[in-house]
Design a protein around this motif. Sequence first.
Motif, PDB file in Angstrom:
ATOM      1  N   SER A 201     -17.026  54.408 108.628  1.00  0.00           N
ATOM      2  CA  SER A 201     -16.296  55.090 109.693  1.00  0.00           C
ATOM      3  C   SER A 201     -15.129  54.240 110.184  1.00  0.00           C
ATOM      4  N   VAL A 202     -15.379  52.940 110.360  1.00  0.00           N
ATOM      5  CA  VAL A 202     -14.322  52.016 110.802  1.00  0.00           C
ATOM      6  C   VAL A 202     -13.200  51.966 109.774  1.00  0.00           C
ATOM      7  N   ALA A 203     -13.579  51.866 108.490  1.00  0.00           N
ATOM      8  CA  ALA A 203     -12.581  51.796 107.416  1.00  0.00           C
ATOM      9  C   ALA A 203     -11.752  53.080 107.356  1.00  0.00           C
ATOM     10  N   LYS A 204     -12.419  54.241 107.480  1.00  0.00           N
ATOM     11  CA  LYS A 204     -11.708  55.514 107.429  1.00  0.00           C
ATOM     12  C   LYS A 204     -10.741  55.641 108.599  1.00  0.00           C
ATOM     13  N   GLU A 205     -11.199  55.223 109.795  1.00  0.00           N
ATOM     14  CA  GLU A 205     -10.345  55.318 110.977  1.00  0.00           C
ATOM     15  C   GLU A 205      -9.120  54.421 110.838  1.00  0.00           C
ATOM     16  N   ALA A 206      -9.325  53.205 110.291  1.00  0.00           N
ATOM     17  CA  ALA A 206      -8.216  52.268 110.119  1.00  0.00           C
ATOM     18  C   ALA A 206      -7.179  52.814 109.147  1.00  0.00           C
ATOM     19  N   ASP A 207      -7.629  53.590 108.173  1.00  0.00           N
ATOM     20  CA  ASP A 207      -6.724  54.115 107.154  1.00  0.00           C
ATOM     21  C   ASP A 207      -6.059  55.433 107.561  1.00  0.00           C
ATOM     22  N   THR A 208      -6.584  56.088 108.598  1.00  0.00           N
ATOM     23  CA  THR A 208      -6.068  57.422 108.935  1.00  0.00           C
ATOM     24  C   THR A 208      -5.562  57.564 110.379  1.00  0.00           C
ATOM     25  N   ALA A 209      -6.126  56.815 111.317  1.00  0.00           N
ATOM     26  CA  ALA A 209      -5.772  57.008 112.735  1.00  0.00           C
ATOM     27  C   ALA A 209      -4.396  56.424 113.056  1.00  0.00           C
ATOM     28  N   ASP A 210      -3.561  57.208 113.707  1.00  0.00           N
ATOM     29  CA  ASP A 210      -2.247  56.767 114.171  1.00  0.00           C
ATOM     30  C   ASP A 210      -2.363  56.463 115.663  1.00  0.00           C
ATOM     31  N   THR A 211      -2.242  55.185 116.034  1.00  0.00           N
ATOM     32  CA  THR A 211      -2.542  54.768 117.415  1.00  0.00           C
ATOM     33  C   THR A 211      -1.304  54.598 118.296  1.00  0.00           C
ATOM     34  N   TRP A 212      -0.146  55.049 117.846  1.00  0.00           N
ATOM     35  CA  TRP A 212       1.082  54.835 118.607  1.00  0.00           C
ATOM     36  C   TRP A 212       0.994  55.428 120.021  1.00  0.00           C
ATOM     37  N   SER A 213       0.460  56.641 120.152  1.00  0.00           N
ATOM     38  CA  SER A 213       0.367  57.270 121.470  1.00  0.00           C
ATOM     39  C   SER A 213      -0.569  56.474 122.381  1.00  0.00           C
ATOM     40  N   THR A 214      -1.624  55.899 121.819  1.00  0.00           N
ATOM     41  CA  THR A 214      -2.553  55.069 122.594  1.00  0.00           C
ATOM     42  C   THR A 214      -1.854  53.813 123.099  1.00  0.00           C
ATOM     43  N   ILE A 215      -1.071  53.183 122.230  1.00  0.00           N
ATOM     44  CA  ILE A 215      -0.326  51.979 122.607  1.00  0.00           C
ATOM     45  C   ILE A 215       0.699  52.304 123.689  1.00  0.00           C
ATOM     46  N   GLN A 216       1.376  53.443 123.553  1.00  0.00           N
ATOM     47  CA  GLN A 216       2.356  53.866 124.558  1.00  0.00           C
ATOM     48  C   GLN A 216       1.710  54.069 125.925  1.00  0.00           C
TER      49      GLN A 216
ATOM     50  N   LYS B 271       8.481  40.295 121.054  1.00  0.00           N
ATOM     51  CA  LYS B 271       8.874  40.716 122.400  1.00  0.00           C
ATOM     52  C   LYS B 271      10.144  41.564 122.352  1.00  0.00           C
ATOM     53  N   ALA B 272      11.106  41.141 121.527  1.00  0.00           N
ATOM     54  CA  ALA B 272      12.366  41.880 121.411  1.00  0.00           C
ATOM     55  C   ALA B 272      12.145  43.260 120.803  1.00  0.00           C
ATOM     56  N   VAL B 273      11.275  43.348 119.798  1.00  0.00           N
ATOM     57  CA  VAL B 273      10.989  44.635 119.150  1.00  0.00           C
ATOM     58  C   VAL B 273      10.382  45.612 120.145  1.00  0.00           C
TER      59      VAL B 273
ATOM     60  N   TYR C  63      10.988  49.656 123.291  1.00  0.00           N
ATOM     61  CA  TYR C  63      10.171  50.825 123.617  1.00  0.00           C
ATOM     62  C   TYR C  63       9.489  50.706 124.980  1.00  0.00           C
ATOM     63  N   GLY C  64       9.855  49.682 125.741  1.00  0.00           N
ATOM     64  CA  GLY C  64       9.253  49.501 127.053  1.00  0.00           C
ATOM     65  C   GLY C  64       7.783  49.144 126.995  1.00  0.00           C
ATOM     66  N   ILE C  65       7.383  48.462 125.924  1.00  0.00           N
ATOM     67  CA  ILE C  65       5.985  48.080 125.721  1.00  0.00           C
ATOM     68  C   ILE C  65       5.859  46.560 125.764  1.00  0.00           C
ATOM     69  N   LYS C  66       4.835  46.071 126.447  1.00  0.00           N
ATOM     70  CA  LYS C  66       4.612  44.630 126.571  1.00  0.00           C
ATOM     71  C   LYS C  66       3.854  44.120 125.347  1.00  0.00           C
ATOM     72  N   ALA C  67       4.306  43.000 124.805  1.00  0.00           N
ATOM     73  CA  ALA C  67       3.622  42.362 123.679  1.00  0.00           C
ATOM     74  C   ALA C  67       2.632  41.335 124.215  1.00  0.00           C
TER      75      ALA C  67
END
Length: 283
Positions: free
Chosen positions: A27-42, A76-78, A82-86
């Motif tokens: 399950s962990v492997a499948k999630e790592a290969d398929t889940a897009d977490t950008w919205s979570t990070i935002q 940090k620059a990258v 996007y207004g996201i803290k590293a």
Amino acid sequence: MKKKLIAIIALLACFSLILTSCGDKKSVAKEADTADTWSTIQKRGRVIIGLDDTFVPMGFRQKDGNLVGFDIDLAKAVFKEYGIKADFQPIDWNMKETELRNRTIDLIWNGYTITPERLDQIAFSRPYLANRQVLVTKKADDITSFAKMKGKTLGVQTSSSGASLLDEHPKMLKDYIKNRAPVFYDSFNNALMDLDAKRIQGLLIDSVYANYYIQHEKDPASYRVMDGGFTGEDFAVGMRKGDKTLKRKIDAAMQKLSDDGELQKINYKWFGTDKNNMVKPNK
């Protein structure tokens, strides 16, 4: 009869735990290969970056404990775009891919080399810095080539690209060293201290680390750095295969930083050059 029944129940319980564990790993492997977490990070407003905080000049602690380095400035620059803290989280470098796939970190960003083995497990951003593996010795030991490491003790960092190259091309260096086996270190710092103390006679190490470290030593002239012909490497950011949006965002920000000249400024700050070791961005 009761003892047999208890034993059977215990055995079935163990078997159930094994199946559950296997299912969890899949399950962990499948999630790592398929889940897009950008919205979570935002939504979180921060991205968690795993690193070895002893890797100069990419990411390391100053005497006052502050975390600095090329990759620190670049990350940090990258994400400022996007207004996201590293946020930076020190990890066991030997467990970096596991940490990533288990989602305890979002990225591996720390002088991380693209290799075929790593590409099987994770995805990479576009390359941003060129590197190579070099042999560092003390001039007093009169080791002037890889062949002169014959019978000598070599150090390498555990799970590093240097360790992989040593195994992939044994005739270049591994066949010469004592017992055909290196001494493994958790960090280059410890390895370089052992080199200075003559506990090892050579160290296979990233050129960016070696050059920076030696430049800041009291007696830089006491070291010898040799390029024995290992193929060049590219540093990039490691991420889960499912994080396609995160990859696009990082690549786009790096392109913008390159176009704006900010990437060149960061390179100059840490390496004294604005282009010699940089990988050209794709237009």
